[in-house]
Design a protein around this motif. Structure first.
Motif, PDB file in Angstrom:
ATOM      1  N   GLY A  47       0.804  -1.220   0.000  1.00  0.00           N
ATOM      2  CA  GLY A  47       0.000   0.000   0.000  1.00  0.00           C
ATOM      3  C   GLY A  47       0.832   1.264   0.000  1.00  0.00           C
ATOM      4  N   CYS A  48       0.813   1.951   1.138  1.00  0.00           N
ATOM      5  CA  CYS A  48       1.405   3.288   1.239  1.00  0.00           C
ATOM      6  C   CYS A  48       2.798   3.394   0.649  1.00  0.00           C
ATOM      7  CB  CYS A  48       1.490   3.711   2.712  1.00  0.00           C
ATOM      8  SG  CYS A  48       0.182   3.129   3.782  1.00  0.00           S
ATOM      9  N   ILE A  49       3.691   2.502   1.048  1.00  0.00           N
ATOM     10  CA  ILE A  49       5.104   2.654   0.689  1.00  0.00           C
ATOM     11  C   ILE A  49       5.412   2.275  -0.763  1.00  0.00           C
ATOM     12  CG2 ILE A  49       7.464   1.982   1.274  1.00  0.00           C
ATOM     13  CD1 ILE A  49       6.019   3.834   3.322  1.00  0.00           C
ATOM     14  N   PRO A  50       5.079   1.067  -1.213  1.00  0.00           N
ATOM     15  CA  PRO A  50       5.421   0.732  -2.609  1.00  0.00           C
ATOM     16  C   PRO A  50       4.707   1.595  -3.641  1.00  0.00           C
ATOM     17  CG  PRO A  50       4.089  -1.003  -1.612  1.00  0.00           C
ATOM     18  CD  PRO A  50       4.489  -0.089  -0.510  1.00  0.00           C
ATOM     19  N   THR A  51       3.483   2.073  -3.333  1.00  0.00           N
ATOM     20  CA  THR A  51       2.815   2.951  -4.286  1.00  0.00           C
ATOM     21  C   THR A  51       3.545   4.282  -4.386  1.00  0.00           C
ATOM     22  OG1 THR A  51       1.271   3.718  -2.570  1.00  0.00           O
ATOM     23  CG2 THR A  51       0.511   1.964  -4.033  1.00  0.00           C
ATOM     24  N   LYS A  52       4.094   4.762  -3.269  1.00  0.00           N
ATOM     25  CA  LYS A  52       4.836   6.028  -3.326  1.00  0.00           C
ATOM     26  C   LYS A  52       6.129   5.862  -4.121  1.00  0.00           C
ATOM     27  CE  LYS A  52       1.459   7.317  -1.187  1.00  0.00           C
ATOM     28  NZ  LYS A  52       0.810   6.035  -1.437  1.00  0.00           N
ATOM     29  N   ALA A  53       6.712   4.666  -4.071  1.00  0.00           N
ATOM     30  CA  ALA A  53       7.891   4.399  -4.893  1.00  0.00           C
ATOM     31  C   ALA A  53       7.519   4.458  -6.373  1.00  0.00           C
ATOM     32  CB  ALA A  53       8.483   3.037  -4.535  1.00  0.00           C
ATOM     33  N   LEU A  54       6.371   3.891  -6.739  1.00  0.00           N
ATOM     34  CA  LEU A  54       5.908   3.959  -8.122  1.00  0.00           C
ATOM     35  C   LEU A  54       5.625   5.401  -8.538  1.00  0.00           C
ATOM     36  CD1 LEU A  54       3.385   0.962  -8.303  1.00  0.00           C
ATOM     37  CD2 LEU A  54       5.716   1.028  -9.211  1.00  0.00           C
ATOM     38  N   LEU A  55       4.963   6.136  -7.665  1.00  0.00           N
ATOM     39  CA  LEU A  55       4.605   7.511  -7.997  1.00  0.00           C
ATOM     40  C   LEU A  55       5.834   8.409  -8.090  1.00  0.00           C
ATOM     41  CD1 LEU A  55       1.411   7.645  -5.806  1.00  0.00           C
ATOM     42  CD2 LEU A  55       1.465   8.039  -8.271  1.00  0.00           C
ATOM     43  N   ARG A  56       6.877   8.093  -7.321  1.00  0.00           N
ATOM     44  CA  ARG A  56       8.124   8.840  -7.442  1.00  0.00           C
ATOM     45  C   ARG A  56       8.734   8.612  -8.824  1.00  0.00           C
ATOM     46  NH1 ARG A  56      11.127  13.208  -6.865  1.00  0.00           N
ATOM     47  NH2 ARG A  56      13.362  12.776  -6.543  1.00  0.00           N
TER      48      ARG A  56
END
Length: 470
Positions: A47-56
């Protein structure tokens, strides 16, 4: 033989569960955590963490494609999807391993397996099943932190199959980039995935049943978000619904009913379901214990007590807002109350919410509409990104900061932002609300220049007719 007696057992090792366990250990409790999968829960792993890696990755890719606007040259810009996904998984695994380290540091016992509850002495017994074997554990206090999962609709074919119709799990590890993508639901999860895939080149359509995108946010934020997303090429249908999905060999035909009442069928490569979540309350023995459950969520009081002796519940399993930081805070409140401390009860109006699309969206407290519906006389201030020097220097002039105050007392009722880095800025207002700040303190606070945070100051000033730079 393994120890089976504890002061505190937490069922679930997500951001609510592992934080509650650490706080329990800090307060001298002999503590255990039961986890059936990976420590860190959905947030850290899916959820929170891997999606932020994708969005980065999407943010960097966007900048590379617009390099000329900054006087730079970047030719033949592209991406390696496998490498993008691998980086996201690497980030998630690193943090999950970090939680394991925190458990060891705090001398917390981690019990691998699936838990269910039975009647016990001071609290329910925790029965853990692993590899076909069961073992019984007893504690003085048991905290349920079992989280939630994606909501599905079996009717009309709106049910994920992991191949053509995805939940957030499959959307994070695509084997190929879909050319045409349908996202059903425009809350935080849906709009983040819609933005990621659109930035990476997919033709994205978003269908939202309510009358605006990111419907939990302030109406003005929703309006600007829809305008920006449409400009980026997303097709957005609000006040619409997907009537059915027909799966083919390697595509899905979606029948979409739009706000004008007309239905049309369009073919997509993949579909993402983002229509909410349901609490993980099944197969835990809660009904036999007499735990009250409403709409798939455990009912608790303000200190997370379930009404069953020695049993508590925190996080997504107890309901909205479904946010990791809310779960963590509930864990701390719950454990401190158990330990005889005097914590403040949960106040969800002090919980900030963040959506990491581009532009970012962040908020805390009441929207203008909800404040008025609550009978409050309000003062509203707003300041646009286009009036801020740092925003213009960054090339990020789309967005605004909006503040809502009680006209009589000056109480900060809510703050709402859309634009670059607002997920970092919102905490300033969250601190202000927690400290019960009025407009006077915010006006007298000196904000550094040049920063995006100056817009927070200007928005407050605008609410009282004192705006300087616009």
């Amino acid at each position: 033989m393994a120890d089976t007696q504890f002061d505190l057992i937490v069922v679930g090792g997500g951001p609510g569960g592992y934080v509650a366990a650490i706080r329990g250990a800090q307060l001298g409790m002999k503590t255990a955590v039961v986890e059936r999968d990976k420590l860190g829960g959905i947030c850290l792993n899916w959820g929170c963490i891997p999606t932020k890696a994708l969005l980065r990755t999407a943010d960097v890719y966007h900048l590379m494609k617009h390099a000329s606007e900054f006087g730079l040259k970047a030719d033949n810009v592209g991406f390696d999807l496998d490498a993008v996904v691998k980086r996201s998984r690497k980030v998630a695994n690193r943090l999950s391993s970090g939680v394991s380290g925190l458990m060891k540091k705090n001398k917390i016992t981690v019990i691998d397996g699936t838990a269910r509850l039975e009647k016990g002495k001071d609290a329910p017994k925790v029965i853990v099943k692993r590899d076909g074997k069961e073992e019984s554990y007893q504690a003085k206090h048991v905290i349920l932190a079992t989280g939630a999962r994606a909501r599905t609709i079996p009717q009309a074919g709106l049910e994920p199959d992991g191949r053509l119709i995805w939940t957030y799990r499959e959307a994070m590890v695509p084997e190929a980039m879909p050319k045409k993508l349908l996202v059903i639901g425009s809350g935080a999860i849906g709009i983040e995935f819609a933005d990621f895939y659109a930035t990476m080149g997919a033709d994205v359509t978003v269908v939202e049943m309510l009358d605006r995108v990111v419907p939990q946010e302030d109406e003005e934020v929703s309006a600007l978000a829809e305008k920006v997303f449409a400009k980026k090429g997303l097709t957005i249908h609000t006040s619409a619904q997907v009537e059915k999905l027909d799966k083919g060999k390697d595509s899905v035909k979606a029948t979409i009913k739009t706000k004008d009442g007309k239905s049309a069928t369009t073919e997509f490569d993949r579909v993402i379901l983002a229509i909410g979540i349901v609490g993980n309350v099944e197969n835990l023995g809660l009904e036999d214990l007499g735990v009250k459950i409403e709409k798939s969520h455990v009912v608790t009081d303000e200190f997370l007590r379930t009404g069953v002796k020695g049993l508590y519940a925190i996080g997504d399993v107890v309901g909205a807002p479904w946010l990791a930081h809310k779960a963590s805070h509930e864990g701390i409140i719950c454990v401190e109350k158990i330990a005889g401390k005097d914590p403040h009860p949960m106040d969800v109006t002090n919980i900030p919410a963040c959506t990491y699309c581009h532009p970012q969206i962040a908020s805390v407290g009441l929207t203008e509409k909800k404040a008025r519906e609550a009978g409050r006389e309000v003062r509203v201030g707003k300041f646009p990104f286009v009036g801020n020097g740092k925003a213009i220097a960054l090339g990020e002039d789309q967005g605004f900061v909006k503040t809502v105050f009680d006209r009589k007392t000056g109480e900060l009722l809510g703050a709402h932002m859309i634009g670059a880095d607002v997920t970092e800025l919102i905490q300033g207002y969250a601190i202000g609300k927690t400290l019960e700040t009025t407009e006077a303190e915010l006006m007298h606070t000196v904000f550094p220049h040049p920063t995006l945070s100056e817009m927070m100051h200007e928005s407050v000033l605008d609410a009282y007719g004192r705006v300087i730079h616009y």
